[in-house]
Design a protein around this motif. Sequence first.
Motif, PDB file in Angstrom:
ATOM      1  N   SER A   1     -28.073 -14.007  12.221  1.00 18.04           N
ATOM      2  CA  SER A   1     -27.627 -12.734  12.765  1.00 18.04           C
ATOM      3  C   SER A   1     -27.564 -12.826  14.290  1.00 18.04           C
ATOM      4  O   SER A   1     -28.476 -13.349  14.921  1.00 18.04           O
ATOM      5  CB  SER A   1     -28.619 -11.663  12.315  1.00 18.04           C
ATOM      6  N   GLY A   2     -26.482 -12.367  14.869  1.00 14.34           N
ATOM      7  CA  GLY A   2     -26.332 -12.363  16.323  1.00 14.34           C
ATOM      8  C   GLY A   2     -25.824 -13.671  16.903  1.00 14.34           C
ATOM      9  O   GLY A   2     -25.763 -13.829  18.123  1.00 14.34           O
ATOM     10  N   CYS A   3     -25.439 -14.631  16.043  1.00 12.73           N
ATOM     11  CA  CYS A   3     -25.043 -15.940  16.583  1.00 12.73           C
ATOM     12  C   CYS A   3     -23.605 -15.967  17.070  1.00 12.73           C
ATOM     13  O   CYS A   3     -23.194 -16.897  17.755  1.00 12.73           O
ATOM     14  CB  CYS A   3     -25.297 -17.053  15.572  1.00 12.73           C
ATOM     15  N   GLY A   4     -22.814 -14.977  16.683  1.00 17.28           N
ATOM     16  CA  GLY A   4     -21.437 -14.967  17.187  1.00 17.28           C
ATOM     17  C   GLY A   4     -20.373 -14.998  16.098  1.00 17.28           C
ATOM     18  O   GLY A   4     -19.197 -15.245  16.365  1.00 17.28           O
ATOM     19  N   LYS A   5     -20.749 -14.682  14.857  1.00 19.09           N
ATOM     20  CA  LYS A   5     -19.802 -14.769  13.734  1.00 19.09           C
ATOM     21  C   LYS A   5     -18.707 -13.697  13.817  1.00 19.09           C
ATOM     22  O   LYS A   5     -17.526 -13.999  13.653  1.00 19.09           O
ATOM     23  CB  LYS A   5     -20.553 -14.642  12.392  1.00 19.09           C
ATOM     24  N   THR A   6     -19.110 -12.451  14.085  1.00 15.40           N
ATOM     25  CA  THR A   6     -18.115 -11.379  14.189  1.00 15.40           C
ATOM     26  C   THR A   6     -17.220 -11.612  15.398  1.00 15.40           C
ATOM     27  O   THR A   6     -16.000 -11.397  15.334  1.00 15.40           O
ATOM     28  CB  THR A   6     -18.827 -10.013  14.273  1.00 15.40           C
ATOM     29  N   THR A   7     -17.816 -12.093  16.476  1.00 18.37           N
ATOM     30  CA  THR A   7     -17.030 -12.435  17.670  1.00 18.37           C
ATOM     31  C   THR A   7     -15.965 -13.472  17.309  1.00 18.37           C
ATOM     32  O   THR A   7     -14.798 -13.340  17.688  1.00 18.37           O
ATOM     33  CB  THR A   7     -17.975 -12.997  18.767  1.00 18.37           C
ATOM     34  N   LEU A   8     -16.367 -14.484  16.544  1.00 14.03           N
ATOM     35  CA  LEU A   8     -15.430 -15.528  16.120  1.00 14.03           C
ATOM     36  C   LEU A   8     -14.273 -14.931  15.306  1.00 14.03           C
ATOM     37  O   LEU A   8     -13.103 -15.234  15.558  1.00 14.03           O
ATOM     38  CB  LEU A   8     -16.185 -16.587  15.296  1.00 14.03           C
TER      39      LEU A   8
END
Length: 251
Positions: A42-49
């Motif tokens: 969680s918070g690693c950048g998946k949605t950003t990607l």
Amino acid sequence: MNALEVAIARKSYPRERGELVAIEGLDFTVRQGQFACIVGPSGCGKTTLLSIIAGLDRDYQGVVSRNGRNLGMVFQTPRLMPWLSARENVRLAIDPPPRAPGRAEEMLAEMQLEPFLDAFPRQLSGGQQRRVALARAFVNAPDLLLLDEQFLSLDAPTAQHLRELLLSLWARRRPTILFVTHDLREALSLGDRVLFLTAGPARLALDLPLDLPRPRHPDDATIEAMRVRLLESHPDLLRGLTAGGAAESAA
Ligand code: ADP
Ligand code: MG
């Protein structure tokens, strides 16, 4: 042929002092028709990607190229228009606006929502709202479908039912799928491939091809054995999946 080529050198968000680097040096390609899962804490950048791949976020350094015109995205929350019925929510998404009548209804029927065509989101359960969102994403026969943490908030049988619906749509229409999750067993039960991301900033930790026979279930002994083996051979992945949080860097 590649449906997608991703080469993101850097994506950062401004912070009061300095910036937060969400993605750094993330490169991969996805073959057409592949079901690729993306796993990361969680918070690693998946949605950003996903936002970058969808073209919703253009503020990054790097190159993303997509092959194919139709893109479908299903967000982390269903994001239905509360004042529109299920039918109208799906119709609204049809691109270009509804020339072929009945397409929204057909898609909703595929999602087993025929009795709820005229129901409003507030009258639908969480699982039903997810199905409307999936119908909305599938109604334009996307070549590339981006799915963000779809089934994690649902009870286990509902989640599994929706996974099976998704797999049957994928089997029939063969879009390329990027399925984001932080649940390793879910990824192992769905994908042809699992891309593991590091705790932020996101980069590729492991690119794992999967050729387990289908149908699969997240609770299968083979899935569990694979999960355990993976965590033994890559303890860093486990740490990543339980830790979370992106790296802050002061500029
Ligand atoms: P994930 O989907 O893997 O949980 P996100 O892509 O949502 O992660 O977020 C990655 C990092 O970027 C997090 O630290 C988050 O706080 C930050 N972040 C995400 N979106 C924004 C934004 N719009 N503005 C500022 N920071 C953001
Ligand atoms: Mg997210």
